[in-house]
Design a protein around this motif. Structure first.
Motif, PDB file in Angstrom:
ATOM      1  N   VAL A   2     -19.542   4.266  11.107  1.00 53.07           N
ATOM      2  CA  VAL A   2     -18.030   3.590  11.688  1.00 53.07           C
ATOM      3  C   VAL A   2     -18.096   2.252  11.084  1.00 53.07           C
ATOM      4  O   VAL A   2     -16.956   1.821  10.680  1.00 53.07           O
ATOM      5  CB  VAL A   2     -18.178   3.740  13.076  1.00 53.07           C
ATOM      6  CG1 VAL A   2     -17.257   2.971  13.666  1.00 53.07           C
ATOM      7  CG2 VAL A   2     -18.061   5.165  13.612  1.00 53.07           C
ATOM      8  N   THR A   3     -19.008   1.556  11.117  1.00 50.54           N
ATOM      9  CA  THR A   3     -19.008   0.216  10.584  1.00 50.54           C
ATOM     10  C   THR A   3     -18.565   0.120   9.221  1.00 50.54           C
ATOM     11  O   THR A   3     -17.708  -0.683   8.706  1.00 50.54           O
ATOM     12  CB  THR A   3     -20.206  -0.534  10.836  1.00 50.54           C
ATOM     13  OG1 THR A   3     -20.634  -0.265  12.244  1.00 50.54           O
ATOM     14  CG2 THR A   3     -20.390  -2.073  10.339  1.00 50.54           C
ATOM     15  N   VAL A   4     -19.284   0.823   8.443  1.00 49.30           N
ATOM     16  CA  VAL A   4     -18.879   1.019   6.904  1.00 49.30           C
ATOM     17  C   VAL A   4     -17.463   1.582   6.778  1.00 49.30           C
ATOM     18  O   VAL A   4     -16.679   0.717   5.859  1.00 49.30           O
ATOM     19  CB  VAL A   4     -19.713   1.982   6.073  1.00 49.30           C
ATOM     20  CG1 VAL A   4     -19.340   2.044   4.754  1.00 49.30           C
ATOM     21  CG2 VAL A   4     -21.273   1.320   6.143  1.00 49.30           C
ATOM     22  N   GLY A   5     -17.059   2.392   7.469  1.00 46.19           N
ATOM     23  CA  GLY A   5     -15.572   2.979   7.619  1.00 46.19           C
ATOM     24  C   GLY A   5     -14.626   1.898   7.859  1.00 46.19           C
ATOM     25  O   GLY A   5     -13.641   1.660   7.006  1.00 46.19           O
ATOM     26  N   ALA A   6     -14.912   0.998   8.775  1.00 44.94           N
ATOM     27  CA  ALA A   6     -14.006  -0.233   9.290  1.00 44.94           C
ATOM     28  C   ALA A   6     -13.937  -1.166   8.348  1.00 44.94           C
ATOM     29  O   ALA A   6     -12.676  -1.676   7.942  1.00 44.94           O
ATOM     30  CB  ALA A   6     -14.591  -0.594  10.695  1.00 44.94           C
ATOM     31  N   ALA A   7     -14.963  -1.321   7.695  1.00 49.03           N
ATOM     32  CA  ALA A   7     -15.218  -2.172   6.523  1.00 49.03           C
ATOM     33  C   ALA A   7     -14.433  -1.908   5.409  1.00 49.03           C
ATOM     34  O   ALA A   7     -13.504  -2.949   4.955  1.00 49.03           O
ATOM     35  CB  ALA A   7     -16.607  -2.780   6.150  1.00 49.03           C
ATOM     36  N   GLN A   8     -14.550  -0.747   5.053  1.00 48.09           N
ATOM     37  CA  GLN A   8     -13.400  -0.233   3.858  1.00 48.09           C
ATOM     38  C   GLN A   8     -12.217  -0.085   4.177  1.00 48.09           C
ATOM     39  O   GLN A   8     -11.391  -0.608   3.472  1.00 48.09           O
ATOM     40  CB  GLN A   8     -14.179   1.016   3.439  1.00 48.09           C
ATOM     41  CG  GLN A   8     -15.377   1.203   2.869  1.00 48.09           C
ATOM     42  CD  GLN A   8     -15.797   2.874   2.561  1.00 48.09           C
ATOM     43  OE1 GLN A   8     -15.240   3.745   3.143  1.00 48.09           O
ATOM     44  NE2 GLN A   8     -17.076   2.918   1.758  1.00 48.09           N
ATOM     45  N   ALA A   9     -11.710   0.250   5.567  1.00 50.31           N
ATOM     46  CA  ALA A   9     -10.356   0.063   5.895  1.00 50.31           C
ATOM     47  C   ALA A   9      -9.770  -1.340   5.968  1.00 50.31           C
ATOM     48  O   ALA A   9      -8.656  -1.635   5.524  1.00 50.31           O
ATOM     49  CB  ALA A   9     -10.339   0.730   7.491  1.00 50.31           C
ATOM     50  N   ARG A  10     -10.822  -2.313   6.215  1.00 54.15           N
ATOM     51  CA  ARG A  10     -10.034  -3.624   6.225  1.00 54.15           C
ATOM     52  C   ARG A  10      -9.944  -4.133   4.596  1.00 54.15           C
ATOM     53  O   ARG A  10      -9.039  -4.804   4.597  1.00 54.15           O
ATOM     54  CB  ARG A  10     -11.320  -4.546   6.935  1.00 54.15           C
ATOM     55  CG  ARG A  10     -11.134  -4.562   8.613  1.00 54.15           C
ATOM     56  CD  ARG A  10     -11.828  -5.625   9.224  1.00 54.15           C
ATOM     57  NE  ARG A  10     -13.359  -5.809   8.668  1.00 54.15           N
ATOM     58  CZ  ARG A  10     -14.183  -5.085   9.509  1.00 54.15           C
ATOM     59  NH1 ARG A  10     -14.080  -4.425  10.701  1.00 54.15           N
ATOM     60  NH2 ARG A  10     -15.465  -5.028   9.104  1.00 54.15           N
ATOM     61  N   ILE A  11     -10.793  -3.667   3.951  1.00 55.57           N
ATOM     62  CA  ILE A  11     -10.759  -4.033   2.665  1.00 55.57           C
ATOM     63  C   ILE A  11      -9.425  -3.376   2.004  1.00 55.57           C
ATOM     64  O   ILE A  11      -8.689  -3.921   1.244  1.00 55.57           O
ATOM     65  CB  ILE A  11     -12.065  -3.545   1.777  1.00 55.57           C
ATOM     66  CG1 ILE A  11     -13.200  -4.489   2.362  1.00 55.57           C
ATOM     67  CG2 ILE A  11     -11.704  -3.746   0.236  1.00 55.57           C
ATOM     68  CD1 ILE A  11     -14.555  -4.013   1.568  1.00 55.57           C
ATOM     69  N   ALA A  12      -9.082  -1.950   2.488  1.00 54.43           N
ATOM     70  CA  ALA A  12      -8.081  -1.181   1.757  1.00 54.43           C
ATOM     71  C   ALA A  12      -6.712  -1.707   2.319  1.00 54.43           C
ATOM     72  O   ALA A  12      -5.637  -1.259   1.698  1.00 54.43           O
ATOM     73  CB  ALA A  12      -8.259   0.064   1.642  1.00 54.43           C
ATOM     74  N   ALA A  13      -6.825  -2.301   3.453  1.00 53.91           N
ATOM     75  CA  ALA A  13      -5.423  -2.731   4.303  1.00 53.91           C
ATOM     76  C   ALA A  13      -4.447  -3.160   3.209  1.00 53.91           C
ATOM     77  O   ALA A  13      -3.493  -3.217   3.386  1.00 53.91           O
ATOM     78  CB  ALA A  13      -5.937  -3.106   5.680  1.00 53.91           C
ATOM     79  N   THR A  28      -4.421  -3.567   0.260  1.00 51.80           N
ATOM     80  CA  THR A  28      -3.717  -2.993  -0.848  1.00 51.80           C
ATOM     81  C   THR A  28      -2.686  -1.907  -0.429  1.00 51.80           C
ATOM     82  O   THR A  28      -1.584  -1.846  -1.151  1.00 51.80           O
ATOM     83  CB  THR A  28      -4.995  -2.477  -1.346  1.00 51.80           C
ATOM     84  OG1 THR A  28      -6.073  -2.909  -1.874  1.00 51.80           O
ATOM     85  CG2 THR A  28      -4.448  -1.547  -2.595  1.00 51.80           C
ATOM     86  N   VAL A  29      -3.010  -1.356   0.654  1.00 51.00           N
ATOM     87  CA  VAL A  29      -2.078  -0.346   1.231  1.00 51.00           C
ATOM     88  C   VAL A  29      -0.645  -0.933   1.516  1.00 51.00           C
ATOM     89  O   VAL A  29       0.440  -0.680   1.108  1.00 51.00           O
ATOM     90  CB  VAL A  29      -2.530   0.501   2.372  1.00 51.00           C
ATOM     91  CG1 VAL A  29      -1.364   1.475   2.851  1.00 51.00           C
ATOM     92  CG2 VAL A  29      -3.592   1.419   1.820  1.00 51.00           C
ATOM     93  N   ALA A  30      -0.893  -2.045   2.415  1.00 51.47           N
ATOM     94  CA  ALA A  30       0.461  -2.996   2.653  1.00 51.47           C
ATOM     95  C   ALA A  30       1.167  -3.556   1.422  1.00 51.47           C
ATOM     96  O   ALA A  30       2.304  -3.616   1.402  1.00 51.47           O
ATOM     97  CB  ALA A  30       0.075  -4.066   3.453  1.00 51.47           C
ATOM     98  N   LYS A  31       0.373  -3.822   0.366  1.00 51.59           N
ATOM     99  CA  LYS A  31       0.917  -4.372  -0.781  1.00 51.59           C
ATOM    100  C   LYS A  31       1.823  -3.325  -1.442  1.00 51.59           C
ATOM    101  O   LYS A  31       3.059  -3.431  -2.136  1.00 51.59           O
ATOM    102  CB  LYS A  31      -0.032  -5.006  -1.865  1.00 51.59           C
ATOM    103  CG  LYS A  31       0.485  -5.526  -2.883  1.00 51.59           C
ATOM    104  CD  LYS A  31      -0.332  -6.035  -3.765  1.00 51.59           C
ATOM    105  CE  LYS A  31       0.194  -6.673  -5.071  1.00 51.59           C
ATOM    106  NZ  LYS A  31      -1.156  -7.131  -6.028  1.00 51.59           N
TER     107      LYS A  31
END
Length: 278
Positions: free
Chosen positions: A52-63, A65-68
């Motif tokens: 879960v921690t790794v997934g949340a970290a990846q989501a924060r990293i990808a957010a 990019t997705v927003a852009k």
């Protein structure tokens, strides 16, 4: 001496020795089952928390990019929409310029009034004047299918929805009743216009319309309204209202404004150079 030697060599009772050996064996084989289960559960929880921690970290990293990417797509849509609006405005200006030149040329030949009349009847120019406003809408509980008193027409089962053939009859009835120009939901009709169906949608010149369908018809308002309601197509519309709950409303208007048709393209006809004989 032998007794003392035996006591010295075997100071621990054999039962204790067996218990000690069993404990050593258990220690070598692993912990008791309950302890192992608890440790396994704890390890699973730790692993799940890590995932879960790794997934949340990846989501924060990808957010970002997705927003852009989303913002870039929105910007692109806005740019293309603005470009299309600009081109449409340019086309309208060119169409007005062409119409003005045509009228000027026809006036030189004494046919200015005829050009204006042709433009009105063909839908090439915007018009305004008195007429009628007819609103046709689906029944309140309209569905796309089902059973119970359906109206069967060429394979269509009507359960309270306005069909393309209904709008065809309405428009034809208005033309026959004396309408000089007609538009449906702002879409001007011409001699080349087609009212079709695509599933449950009604298309006018391949443009989808959504209910309620507002039909504006320029003409002698009161006379046009009376003649239409007494015509076969007007009675047909009244039957739809009585039997299937389709909602309709007609009113006379003092001034209606209808836009020009988007495009009136003549592909075959050519102007005639022959003059009639008297």
């Amino acid at each position: 001496m032998s007794l003392l030697t035996n006591v010295m060599d075997h100071s621990l009772d054999e039962g204790y020795a067996e218990a000690a050996a069993r404990k050593r064996a258990e220690g070598a084989a692993g912990m008791p089952r309950t302890v192992r289960a608890r440790l396994g559960l704890a390890a699973g929880l730790v692993l799940a928390a890590l995932v879960v921690t790794v997934g949340a970290a990846q989501a924060r990293i990808a957010a970002p990019t997705v927003a852009k990417e989303r913002q870039e797509l929105i910007d692109r849509i806005q740019r293309e929409t603005a470009a299309a609006d600009k081109l449409e405005g340019k086309v309208d200006k060119l169409r007005d310029d062409v119409s003005a030149r045509q009228r000027a040329a026809l006036r030189q030949d004494g046919g200015g009034d005829a050009a204006d009349l042709v433009g009105i009847l063909s839908g090439a120019v915007a018009v305004h004047g008195p007429g009628v406003k007819l609103v046709v809408d689906d029944a309140k509980e309209a569905t796309t299918g089902g059973e119970g008193n359906p109206r069967e027409t060429s394979g269509f089962s009507d359960t309270g929805r306005v069909r393309d053939r209904d709008m065809q009859r309405v428009v034809n009835g208005l033309w026959e009743s004396g309408a000089e120009a007609i538009a449906i939901n702002g879409q001007r009709l011409t001699a080349l216009s087609a009212i079709r169906a695509a599933g449950d949608a009604i298309l006018v010149d391949n443009r989808p319309l959504v209910p309620p369908y507002t039909v504006l018809a320029v003409g002698d308002g009161q006379r046009l309204s009376t003649r239409f309601q007494n015509s076969a197509d007007g009675l047909y519309l009244h039957a739809l209202q009585e039997n299937y709950g389709i909602r309709t409303g007609i009113s006379t208007e003092s001034d209606l404004r209808l836009p020009a048709a988007p495009s009136v393209i003549v592909r075959t006809a050519q102007p005639s150079t022959e003059k009639g004989t008297s």
